[in-house]
Scaffold this motif. Structure first.
Motif, short mmCIF file in Angstrom:
data_model
loop_
_atom_site.label_atom_id
_atom_site.label_comp_id
_atom_site.label_asym_id
_atom_site.label_seq_id
_atom_site.Cartn_x
_atom_site.Cartn_y
_atom_site.Cartn_z
N VAL A 84 0.85 -1.18 0.00
CA VAL A 84 0.00 0.00 0.00
C VAL A 84 0.89 1.24 0.00
O VAL A 84 1.86 1.31 0.77
N GLU A 85 0.55 2.18 -0.85
CA GLU A 85 1.30 3.43 -0.90
C GLU A 85 1.32 4.08 0.49
O GLU A 85 0.30 4.15 1.17
N GLY A 86 2.51 4.51 0.90
CA GLY A 86 2.66 5.17 2.20
C GLY A 86 3.14 4.28 3.31
O GLY A 86 3.55 4.79 4.36
N ARG A 87 3.09 2.96 3.13
CA ARG A 87 3.62 2.07 4.17
C ARG A 87 5.13 2.23 4.25
O ARG A 87 5.78 2.74 3.34
N VAL A 88 5.70 1.74 5.35
CA VAL A 88 7.13 1.91 5.60
C VAL A 88 7.96 1.36 4.44
O VAL A 88 8.86 2.03 3.94
N LYS A 89 7.66 0.15 3.97
CA LYS A 89 8.47 -0.42 2.90
C LYS A 89 8.33 0.39 1.62
O LYS A 89 9.29 0.54 0.86
N ASP A 90 7.15 0.93 1.36
CA ASP A 90 6.96 1.78 0.19
C ASP A 90 7.81 3.05 0.31
O ASP A 90 8.55 3.41 -0.62
N ARG A 91 7.75 3.70 1.43
CA ARG A 91 8.55 4.92 1.63
C ARG A 91 10.04 4.64 1.52
O ARG A 91 10.78 5.39 0.88
N ASN A 92 10.47 3.54 2.14
CA ASN A 92 11.89 3.18 2.10
C ASN A 92 12.37 2.87 0.69
O ASN A 92 13.45 3.31 0.28
N MET A 93 11.58 2.10 -0.06
CA MET A 93 12.02 1.72 -1.41
C MET A 93 11.99 2.91 -2.36
O MET A 93 12.80 2.98 -3.28
N ARG A 94 11.08 3.86 -2.15
CA ARG A 94 11.07 5.07 -2.97
C ARG A 94 12.31 5.92 -2.69
O ARG A 94 12.90 6.49 -3.61
N ALA A 95 12.71 5.98 -1.43
CA ALA A 95 13.85 6.81 -1.04
C ALA A 95 15.19 6.13 -1.32
O ALA A 95 16.17 6.79 -1.68
N ARG A 96 15.25 4.84 -1.14
CA ARG A 96 16.48 4.08 -1.29
C ARG A 96 16.13 2.75 -1.97
O ARG A 96 15.57 1.87 -1.34
N GLY A 97 16.49 2.60 -3.22
CA GLY A 97 16.04 1.48 -4.03
C GLY A 97 16.80 0.18 -3.90
O GLY A 97 16.45 -0.81 -4.53
#
Length: 131
Positions: free
Chosen positions: A50-63
């Motif tokens: 889901v957009e906004g979850r921790v893993k989503d935020r982390n992967m967007r910031a650091r791939g």
């Protein structure tokens, strides 16, 4: 997926129903690990969140990510994949497909307002272990 030893390829098969443990990196560079359902397609690992979850935020910031896929019958037998997020897109179809594989139910209950995101991860390092 190339470079996967033949005796470990079954871990990527939907019939095995193996869960992947996805490691991402937080803003403070500490690790964050989440069990995830996954699919394999064209040499990549696909996961959905889901957009906004921790893993989503982390992967967007650091791939850069790491995945450990343990054999459901023998946790000391596993694949360890390290790689890069190569694509991120809005998608509800993968979570329904994964629900069918992992639970036998063809539809996943998406909560109102949730935006489902699929990540495509290309492994560049592959390790296997059989204890």
């Amino acid at each position: 997926m190339k470079n996967i030893p033949e005796k470990f390829r079954y871990l990527l098969s939907p019939e095995t129903k193996a869960v992947a443990y996805l490691a991402t990196t937080m803003d403070d560079l500490s690790p964050q690990v989440t069990p995830v359902w996954f699919a394999q397609e064209n040499g990549c690992i696909l996961i959905n969140t889901v957009e906004g979850r921790v893993k989503d935020r982390n992967m967007r910031a650091r791939g850069r990510v790491s995945l450990l896929i343990a054999d459901p019958g023998s946790p000391y037998r596993y694949l360890h994949l390290r790689g890069e997020v190569v694509d991120r897109f809005e998608d509800e179809s993968l979570i329904h497909r994964l629900s069918e594989v992992y639970t036998g139910r063809p539809r996943f209950n998406i909560k109102p307002g949730d935006v489902r995101i699929t990540y495509r991860i290309l492994p560049d390092k592959i390790y296997s272990y059989d204890w």
